[in-house]
Scaffold this motif. Structure first.
Motif, PDB file in Angstrom:
ATOM      1  N   UNK A  70     -15.057 104.263  86.804  1.00  0.00           N
ATOM      2  CA  UNK A  70     -15.632 103.007  86.294  1.00  0.00           C
ATOM      3  C   UNK A  70     -15.326 102.856  84.813  1.00  0.00           C
ATOM      4  N   UNK A  71     -15.477 103.947  84.070  1.00  0.00           N
ATOM      5  CA  UNK A  71     -15.244 103.889  82.627  1.00  0.00           C
ATOM      6  C   UNK A  71     -13.799 103.534  82.320  1.00  0.00           C
ATOM      7  N   UNK A  72     -12.864 104.113  83.057  1.00  0.00           N
ATOM      8  CA  UNK A  72     -11.442 103.809  82.867  1.00  0.00           C
ATOM      9  C   UNK A  72     -11.181 102.326  83.168  1.00  0.00           C
ATOM     10  N   UNK A  73     -11.780 101.814  84.229  1.00  0.00           N
ATOM     11  CA  UNK A  73     -11.608 100.401  84.570  1.00  0.00           C
ATOM     12  C   UNK A  73     -12.183  99.489  83.492  1.00  0.00           C
ATOM     13  N   UNK A 100     -17.948  97.457  87.918  1.00  0.00           N
ATOM     14  CA  UNK A 100     -19.286  96.864  87.942  1.00  0.00           C
ATOM     15  C   UNK A 100     -20.060  97.325  89.181  1.00  0.00           C
ATOM     16  N   UNK A 101     -19.360  97.456  90.297  1.00  0.00           N
ATOM     17  CA  UNK A 101     -20.001  97.960  91.517  1.00  0.00           C
ATOM     18  C   UNK A 101     -20.519  99.377  91.338  1.00  0.00           C
ATOM     19  N   UNK A 102     -19.740 100.216  90.681  1.00  0.00           N
ATOM     20  CA  UNK A 102     -20.176 101.594  90.409  1.00  0.00           C
ATOM     21  C   UNK A 102     -21.372 101.586  89.454  1.00  0.00           C
ATOM     22  N   UNK A 103     -21.309 100.729  88.440  1.00  0.00           N
ATOM     23  CA  UNK A 103     -22.423 100.599  87.495  1.00  0.00           C
ATOM     24  C   UNK A 103     -23.713 100.238  88.235  1.00  0.00           C
ATOM     25  N   UNK A 104     -23.638  99.256  89.140  1.00  0.00           N
ATOM     26  CA  UNK A 104     -24.826  98.850  89.899  1.00  0.00           C
ATOM     27  C   UNK A 104     -25.290  99.965  90.832  1.00  0.00           C
ATOM     28  N   UNK A 105     -24.346 100.668  91.449  1.00  0.00           N
ATOM     29  CA  UNK A 105     -24.689 101.756  92.366  1.00  0.00           C
ATOM     30  C   UNK A 105     -25.391 102.889  91.636  1.00  0.00           C
ATOM     31  N   UNK A 106     -24.967 103.188  90.421  1.00  0.00           N
ATOM     32  CA  UNK A 106     -25.605 104.286  89.691  1.00  0.00           C
ATOM     33  C   UNK A 106     -27.022 103.901  89.271  1.00  0.00           C
ATOM     34  N   UNK A 107     -27.285 102.614  89.162  1.00  0.00           N
ATOM     35  CA  UNK A 107     -28.652 102.176  88.862  1.00  0.00           C
ATOM     36  C   UNK A 107     -29.573 102.412  90.062  1.00  0.00           C
ATOM     37  N   UNK A 117     -21.396 104.466  81.010  1.00  0.00           N
ATOM     38  CA  UNK A 117     -20.919 103.414  81.920  1.00  0.00           C
ATOM     39  C   UNK A 117     -21.729 102.139  81.704  1.00  0.00           C
ATOM     40  N   UNK A 118     -23.035 102.283  81.578  1.00  0.00           N
ATOM     41  CA  UNK A 118     -23.886 101.112  81.326  1.00  0.00           C
ATOM     42  C   UNK A 118     -23.534 100.468  79.989  1.00  0.00           C
TER      43      UNK A 118
END
Length: 201
Positions: A170-173, A151-158, A108-109
């Motif tokens: 997130x990856x599909x988006x 991008x929100x999911x990416x930030x949340x996983x951080x 995702x990152x």
């Protein structure tokens, strides 16, 4: 009353009537212009129009914001990718997609970074996420909300644990926007084209 007094009154009445007609015409013209602008912006931005109105809280202010995005986008020199760059990025995406199986968080990152690289090469400013989303909303209004979600999911996983299903989403988006950014046919960049597509991770 002398005749000139009646003439003066008649002239003043005619002037008053003409002023009222002119004011009504201006109001009607602005109303028609406003409706046309609203229809044009709704057609151009689709769901992004409603999102912006909801976020700003005022239709007029939201329309000014969307019109400002259009003006800002017109100043950018967005270019299609050359074939060799498209091939390079397509290969990079395949690598990231394979990585998703073993390490969804890392993939995702990597997808976030890859989208930014493609945007930079196409000519989009990439320094600020909100500006990136605003610029993308002009060209691809149907996928920008998904980009925000990814991008929100990416930030949340951080910040903590995010489930694999959210990472897959997130990856599909990201892939949906990535594919839009790689398109070379100029007609496909028009925002009124059907942008829906089956996606898979």
């Amino acid at each position: 009353m002398p005749v000139w007094g009646w003439i003066l009154i008649a002239v003043l009445v005619v002037i008053a009537v003409l002023v009222v007609i002119a004011v009504l015409a201006i109001i009607a013209s602005r109303s028609i212009s406003s409706r046309k602008r609203t229809e044009r912006l709704k057609g151009r931005f689709g769901p992004e129009y409603e999102r912006t109105v909801g976020e700003v809280g005022d239709q007029g202010a939201a329309e000014k914001e969307l019109a400002a995005r259009e003006r800002n986008r017109e100043k950018l020199d967005i270019v299609p990718l050359p074939p060799e760059a498209r091939a390079k990025y397509t290969d990079s995406w395949r690598t990231v997609q394979i990585e998703f199986v073993d390490n969804p968080s890392s993939a995702v990152a990597a997808a976030d970074r890859l989208v930014i690289h493609v945007m930079r090469e196409r000519g989009y400013p990439i320094d600020d996420f909100d500006q990136r989303a605003a610029d993308i909303s002009v060209d691809h209004p149907k996928v920008v909300e998904n980009y925000r979600a990814a991008h929100g999911i990416y930030l949340a996983q951080e910040q903590g644990d995010i489930g694999t299903e959210q990472q897959r989403e997130a990856f599909v988006h990201y892939r949906e926007l990535f594919e839009k950014l790689l398109e070379t046919d100029e007609s496909k960049d028009e925002p009124n084209k059907d942008e829906s597509k089956e996606t898979r991770a």
